[in-house]
Scaffold this active site. Structure first.
Site, PDB file in Angstrom:
ATOM      1  N   CYS A  53       0.828  -1.206   0.000  1.00  0.00           N
ATOM      2  CA  CYS A  53       0.000   0.000   0.000  1.00  0.00           C
ATOM      3  C   CYS A  53       0.862   1.256   0.000  1.00  0.00           C
ATOM      4  CB  CYS A  53      -0.959  -0.008   1.188  1.00  0.00           C
ATOM      5  SG  CYS A  53      -0.158  -0.103   2.803  1.00  0.00           S
ATOM      6  N   HIS A 111      -1.570   1.808   7.417  1.00  0.00           N
ATOM      7  CA  HIS A 111      -2.045   1.634   6.049  1.00  0.00           C
ATOM      8  C   HIS A 111      -1.897   2.949   5.300  1.00  0.00           C
ATOM      9  CE1 HIS A 111      -4.246  -0.007   2.700  1.00  0.00           C
ATOM     10  NE2 HIS A 111      -5.194   0.917   2.794  1.00  0.00           N
TER      11      HIS A 111
END
Length: 659
Positions: free
Chosen positions: A53, A599
């Site tokens: 990510c 994230h």
């Protein structure tokens, strides 16, 4: 691709072009024919290949940079530099260009960046595997790697650095930029590189060094508004007063320099005086906090912090540390003196080869404020270790201990040494760094202990009657009952301008980043000042949310209030080159969560559509402009709003006029 997007992008993809055919071969038949079947580009997500990510977030920001989109959608094969030893033989640029074309021609179908990840792992092994990494570190590598792969300079000339002295800044800056462009010339330099002025000043000889360096992004510190109460006890390093605790308020995410400044204000530190911070553990000096950039988060609430007050600076001077041990409760084993108590004292020894008499004199000065007013010695002596008996009566144990005994300036060093050596009844022992051995110190002993001397003072019942050791005991902890207080009720917030001003503030270099002064011919801890000189068309701000030290890692979740439109930087730029200094936000790399995980996502604006989208790996969805400001913002991408475009584009004119 003409639906909602620039027609120039589709015009650059003509069947039969050299680059288009090469990309068709590389990607199993991908070509211009597939582009014509797509209604809209720039809205494709990137599949997560396993903790990628961070890569997806960085890539989405880059592939939505207008100048890079225009460049990589046309034939750039002639600018590939396969001979650059600093590059990746053009492979990184080709892989990035191939990925960008896929993302701008695949509609909403998510793309798996396997080929790009393979090239990235090949040339940057630190990003290989499936561990989480930093999106900003990847961005820095990509921008530098793309520049070297697309560098139009095939043979870099050797250019000798000049030592400037007195020339106008404009002349120095122009020549530095010409020298830089002579070796570095690419679309990345054209679009993403600016120039700042760096001024270094030697603290010893005041030598000034001015350089103008290029930058690809600006890493901005986050000035915190959260405060923390800390209690620190100040001891006089020359024995001129009694110790005093002070409770001060400092920034929670500040450093030891902030603590020293706040403490100096609280204790009325005079000009020329300095403070030496230290942590005390088990009645010994656990560590000296001499690095001004040591983060305060390394100091816990239960720690005990002291500061020693001195005249002048202590850099390079020999320290004498005095530890206290109570003989009345000890068992003597092989010359060791037993259990420690109280707070250690520190002073400086300026003698090259101190003797035992020098050590006794220094110890006498440090302990003199603790002398009891009613002691037998005081009864028959008018003066005691340079202090008047009348003054000592005023600072007896019945007082609150906040008075500073006056000095007797009429007493010379020789008389003081004689008096102290006669009246100091303590037995002193020389010990090592581990406090494991003790050797008696005599007046004619020669002390050879390097830059730090550690001495044990042995307290018997006699000394306890003569001196009030209570001032050395019960050292308070850092913790204060009010704990942390915040200026914001819910979330701490700072502005982007505050971050930029903190970046441009003059500050001393760290001990590990010393500057070699050409005048002194030695490394010095110079002061450094940065100024923005020339800004690029694409301006990238990296918000330094992550901090690392020997003791811990930390992430700041501070909310940074950044402008989306009309970011005016004109007052921060030193050179007025006729360009606009107004910028508009078009992409954000976000990080959610803490260290060791979290994230990454991205927000990017389709400029021709004037609409923001959220890119969360393979998921792409519209997002309101009001919702893109979060405390997760990590890297901000701005584009220059050109002055000349006002007459050509009503939309741009509205942006420049303000939102």
């Amino acid at each position: 691709m003409s639906n909602g997007h620039s027609s120039s992008y589709s015009l650059n993809l003509q069947p039969g072009s050299a680059l288009n055919s090469s990309f068709t071969d590389m990607d199993n038949g991908f070509g211009a024919s597939s582009v014509r079947r797509v209604e809209k580009g720039g809205l494709a997500g990137l599949q997560n290949m396993g903790n990628t990510c961070f890569m997806n977030s960085a890539l989405q920001c880059l592939v939505h940079t207008p100048q890079l989109v225009e460049y990589f959608l046309q034939d750039y094969s002639e600018e590939i530099n396969t001979q650059n030893p600093l590059g990746m033989h053009g492979e990184l640029a080709l892989a990035f260009g191939d990925l960008l074309r896929k993302l701008w021609s695949s509609g909403r179908t998510a793309v798996a960046p396997r080929v790009f990840k393979g090239k990235l792992a090949l040339f940057a092994p630190q990003f290989s595997g499936y561990n989480q990494h930093d999106s900003q570190e990847l961005l820095a590598f990509l921008l530098d790697g793309l520049h070297e792969d697309l560098n139009r300079v095939k043979q870099k000339p050797y250019i000798e650095m000049k030592d400037w002295s007195g020339e106008p800044d404009e002349e120095i800056a122009d020549e530095c930029w010409r020298n830089h462009k002579a070796r570095n010339d690419s679309v990345i330099v054209d679009v993403c590189q600016g120039q700042y002025k760096s001024t270094l000043v030697c603290p010893i000889c005041s030598k000034i060094s001015v350089t103008f360096d290029p930058f690809m992004y600006l890493s901005l510190p986050l000035p915190s508004t959260v405060t923390r109460s800390m209690t620190v006890t100040v001891f006089y390093g020359d024995g001129s007063g009694l110790p005093m605790p002070y409770t001060i308020s400092v920034l929670k995410h500040g450093n030891c320099r902030d603590l020293s400044q706040a403490l100096g204000t609280a204790c009325c530190l005079k000009g020329g005086e300095s403070l030496l911070l230290a942590e005390v553990f088990d009645h010994k000096i656990y560590r000296l906090l001499e690095n001004p950039f040591e983060p305060l988060v390394s100091i816990k609430d239960e720690d005990r912090i002291v500061a020693y007050r001195f005249s002048g600076k202590g850099t390079g001077r020999r320290k004498l540390e005095i530890i206290h041990r109570d003989k009345s409760t000890l068992e003597l084993l092989k010359g060791n003196v037993g259990k420690s108590f109280g707070t250690p004292l520190i002073t400086y020894m300026d003698d090259d080869s101190p003797t035992g008499a020098d050590i006794y004199l220094a110890a006498c000065k440090l302990l003199s404020p603790l002398k009891r007013a009613c002691s037998p010695t005081m009864a028959h002596s008018g003066k005691e270790n340079g202090l008047l008996s009348e003054a000592n009566a005023e600072t007896s144990s019945s007082c609150n201990g906040q008075c500073e005994p006056p000095r007797d300036q009429s007493m010379g060093d020789t008389e003081l040494e004689d008096t102290s050596s006669q009246e100091l009844s303590f037995q002193l022992f020389l010990t090592d760094d581990r406090y494991s051995s003790c050797k008696p110190i005599f007046k004619d002993s020669v002390i050879n202990s390097g830059n730090q001397i550690k001495v044990v003072v042995e307290w018997t019942e006699k000394e306890q009657k003569l001196y009030d050791s209570s001032y050395l005991k019960d050292l308070p902890e850092v913790y204060h009952k009010t704990g942390y207080t915040t200026k914001k009720t819910r979330q701490e917030a700072v502005s982007l301008f505050s971050c930029l001003e903190a970046f441009l503030t003059e500050e001393p270099l760290g001990p590990d980043d010393m500057w070699y002064c050409p005048s002194c011919k030695e490394h010095r801890q110079a002061t450094k000042k940065l100024d923005l000189w020339m800004l690029p068309d694409i301006l990238v701000f990296h918000l330094k949310r992550f901090s690392y030290s020997r003791y811990l890692k930390n992430k700041l979740d501070t909310f940074v209030d950044f402008p989306i439109h009309n970011l005016d930087l004109s007052k921060y730029v030193k050179k007025n080159d006729g360009h606009s200094f107004t910028y508009e936000l078009f992409a954000i790399s976000n990080h959610y969560g803490g260290l060791g995980g979290g994230h990454y996502t991205a927000f990017a604006k389709l400029i021709d559509e004037n609409r923001w989208y959220s890119f969360d790996d393979s998921r792409v969805s519209p997002v309101n402009e009001d919702d893109i400001k979060t405390s997760a913002a990590y890297v901000l991408f701005y584009r220059r709003v050109r002055t000349e475009s006002k007459a050509e584009s009503g939309e741009t004119s509205q942006v420049e006029a303000g939102s």
